[in-house]
Enzyme design. Structure first.
Site, short mmCIF file in Angstrom:
data_model
loop_
_atom_site.label_atom_id
_atom_site.label_comp_id
_atom_site.label_asym_id
_atom_site.label_seq_id
_atom_site.Cartn_x
_atom_site.Cartn_y
_atom_site.Cartn_z
N ASP A 162 0.89 -1.32 0.17
CA ASP A 162 0.01 0.01 0.28
C ASP A 162 0.81 1.30 0.06
O ASP A 162 0.35 2.39 0.13
CB ASP A 162 -0.88 0.19 1.19
CG ASP A 162 -0.24 0.00 2.39
OD1 ASP A 162 1.00 0.00 2.57
OD2 ASP A 162 -0.80 0.09 3.64
N ARG B 13 11.22 26.23 2.41
CA ARG B 13 10.83 27.35 1.71
C ARG B 13 9.36 27.71 2.36
O ARG B 13 8.90 28.64 2.04
CB ARG B 13 10.75 27.10 0.21
CG ARG B 13 12.29 27.13 -0.41
CD ARG B 13 12.25 27.05 -1.83
NE ARG B 13 12.10 25.72 -2.10
CZ ARG B 13 12.34 25.24 -3.43
NH1 ARG B 13 12.44 26.01 -4.43
NH2 ARG B 13 12.15 23.93 -3.53
N GLN B 14 8.82 26.51 3.00
CA GLN B 14 7.45 26.96 3.61
C GLN B 14 7.58 27.31 5.20
O GLN B 14 7.23 26.59 5.85
CB GLN B 14 6.48 25.72 3.33
CG GLN B 14 6.24 25.55 1.86
CD GLN B 14 5.92 24.09 1.52
OE1 GLN B 14 6.79 23.18 1.82
NE2 GLN B 14 4.85 23.87 0.78
N ASP C 23 18.41 38.39 -5.81
CA ASP C 23 17.16 39.20 -5.28
C ASP C 23 17.60 39.82 -4.08
O ASP C 23 18.69 39.90 -3.40
CB ASP C 23 15.99 38.19 -5.24
CG ASP C 23 16.12 37.13 -4.27
OD1 ASP C 23 16.45 37.53 -3.12
OD2 ASP C 23 15.83 36.06 -4.83
N LYS D 121 14.14 42.11 -9.56
CA LYS D 121 13.45 41.49 -10.57
C LYS D 121 11.96 41.84 -10.25
O LYS D 121 11.55 41.86 -8.86
CB LYS D 121 13.51 40.13 -10.44
CG LYS D 121 13.31 39.36 -9.07
CD LYS D 121 13.47 37.77 -9.59
CE LYS D 121 13.19 37.10 -8.13
NZ LYS D 121 13.29 35.80 -8.18
N ASP E 187 16.19 25.63 -8.10
CA ASP E 187 14.66 24.51 -8.48
C ASP E 187 14.57 24.38 -9.86
O ASP E 187 15.33 23.67 -10.71
CB ASP E 187 13.59 24.86 -7.59
CG ASP E 187 12.64 23.96 -7.59
OD1 ASP E 187 12.66 22.88 -8.37
OD2 ASP E 187 11.92 23.85 -6.69
N THR F 136 14.76 31.56 -12.97
CA THR F 136 15.19 32.89 -12.48
C THR F 136 16.94 33.21 -12.54
O THR F 136 17.34 34.01 -13.01
CB THR F 136 15.08 33.14 -10.74
OG1 THR F 136 13.48 33.04 -10.75
CG2 THR F 136 15.44 34.32 -10.24
#
Length: 308
Positions: free
Chosen positions: A34, A93-94, A166, A197, A227, A231
């Site tokens: 499963d 990143r969260q 950035d 940007k 990622d 960019t």
């Protein structure tokens, strides 16, 4: 001391164990029909100090659950202390709550920290967290190690300029400049370039403004994660349009999702230097160079001075 290596960090873990001259143990991980994961470890860990090495890298959810189960299995063997080394901290990143359109996000970076601690980690070490606020999500000691020294050996120092991709990356760029200044006795802190940007309107591509002098410079873009690569490639093109002599990037975690490798291969970027926090088999391009963080983590395990 025992070293246990998870599936996400097999090559890196073996290299670290070799440098420490210890025999590593691989956790035995299996899947049921499963999809449920099971993890087993050597039973002779009672009273031992154990280091578990496992990135939370793609597939992120599988590797996270594997890490949690390994920690729990080690804890239940009666170990003295568990240090969890997470070269790439997935979900980093969260790291903040987002509210919009009557929707509320989870705080995933903190929840993952809670899970790791609940599983039984006594301390945690990571490489180059996405944001320093994540350190506050842990109630056990956390060491945030820098990989700048690994990058520094790949740098040619002539006519350098350090680039923040950035505004939020300016601090990281300055820290890298200071590392190079110390290593090579050169002056770089006044040669920081920033990529500004923005989107002129929804649905349009980013406009890249280069703030600083790039003409005839060997530019180094510094960041923590690459990622999709979009960019990064756009930033390289903007710098070349400003007559930069060359553009390379030093980025800690090479997620390289989707067609990122192909995108980088055909871009204006001269080279991407990334680390082995995330394992990749790179057969399609000579534009990507992998440097190892094994020495940094070996030094940490040996009790050397922590970097932050």
């Amino acid at each position: 001391m025992k070293i246990i290596i998870g599936n996400a960090s097999k090559e890196l873990g073996k290299l670290i164990a070799s440098k420490l001259n210890v025999q590593p143990f691989s956790a035995q991980v299996s899947k049921f029909a499963d999809g449920a994961i099971n993890a087993e470890v050597e039973s002779n860990l009672c009273g031992q100090e154990v280091y578990i090495i496992q990135s939370i890298s793609p597939p992120v959810n599988d590797h996270l659950m594997e890490l949690l189960f390994i920690i729990d299995a080690v804890k239940r063997s009666g170990t003295k202390r568990i240090t969890t080394i997470i070269p790439y901290y997935g979900y980093s990143r969260q790291d903040r709550i987002i509210k919009n359109n009557n929707m509320q996000s989870a705080l995933n970076a903190k929840l993952v920290a809670n899970l790791i601690q609940t599983a039984g980690a006594n301390s945690v070490a990571v490489i180059d967290l996405h944001s320093s606020q994540i350190e506050g999500f842990f109630d056990v000691p956390l060491t945030n190690l820098s990989c700048f020294e690994a990058f520094a050996d790949s740098i040619h120092t002539e006519n350098l300029a350090i680039v923040a991709p950035d505004v939020g990356a300016i601090g990281r760029a300055r820290a890298f400049a200071k590392t190079l200044e110390k290593k090579y006795k050169i002056k770089l802190s006044d040669k920081i370039i920033v990529i500004d940007k923005y989107r002129e309107k929804a649905g349009t591509s980013h406009v890249m403004n280069v703030i600083g002098e790039a003409t005839n410079k060997n530019c180094i873009i510094v960041d923590d994660i690459v990622d999709s690569g979009g960019t990064l490639c756009n930033a390289a093109l903007a710098l070349k349009n400003c007559r930069a002599r060359s553009v390379i990037s030093c980025i800690t975690h090479g997620v390289l999702s989707g067609n990122a490798i192909e995108k980088i291969s055909s871009s204006s970027l001269d080279k991407l230097v990334t680390t082995d926090t995330i394992f990749h088999k790179l057969e399609k391009t000579d534009k990507i160079e992998i440097v190892s963080i094994a020495n940094i983590l070996t030094h940490f395990i040996q009790g050397g001075k922590d970097a932050s």
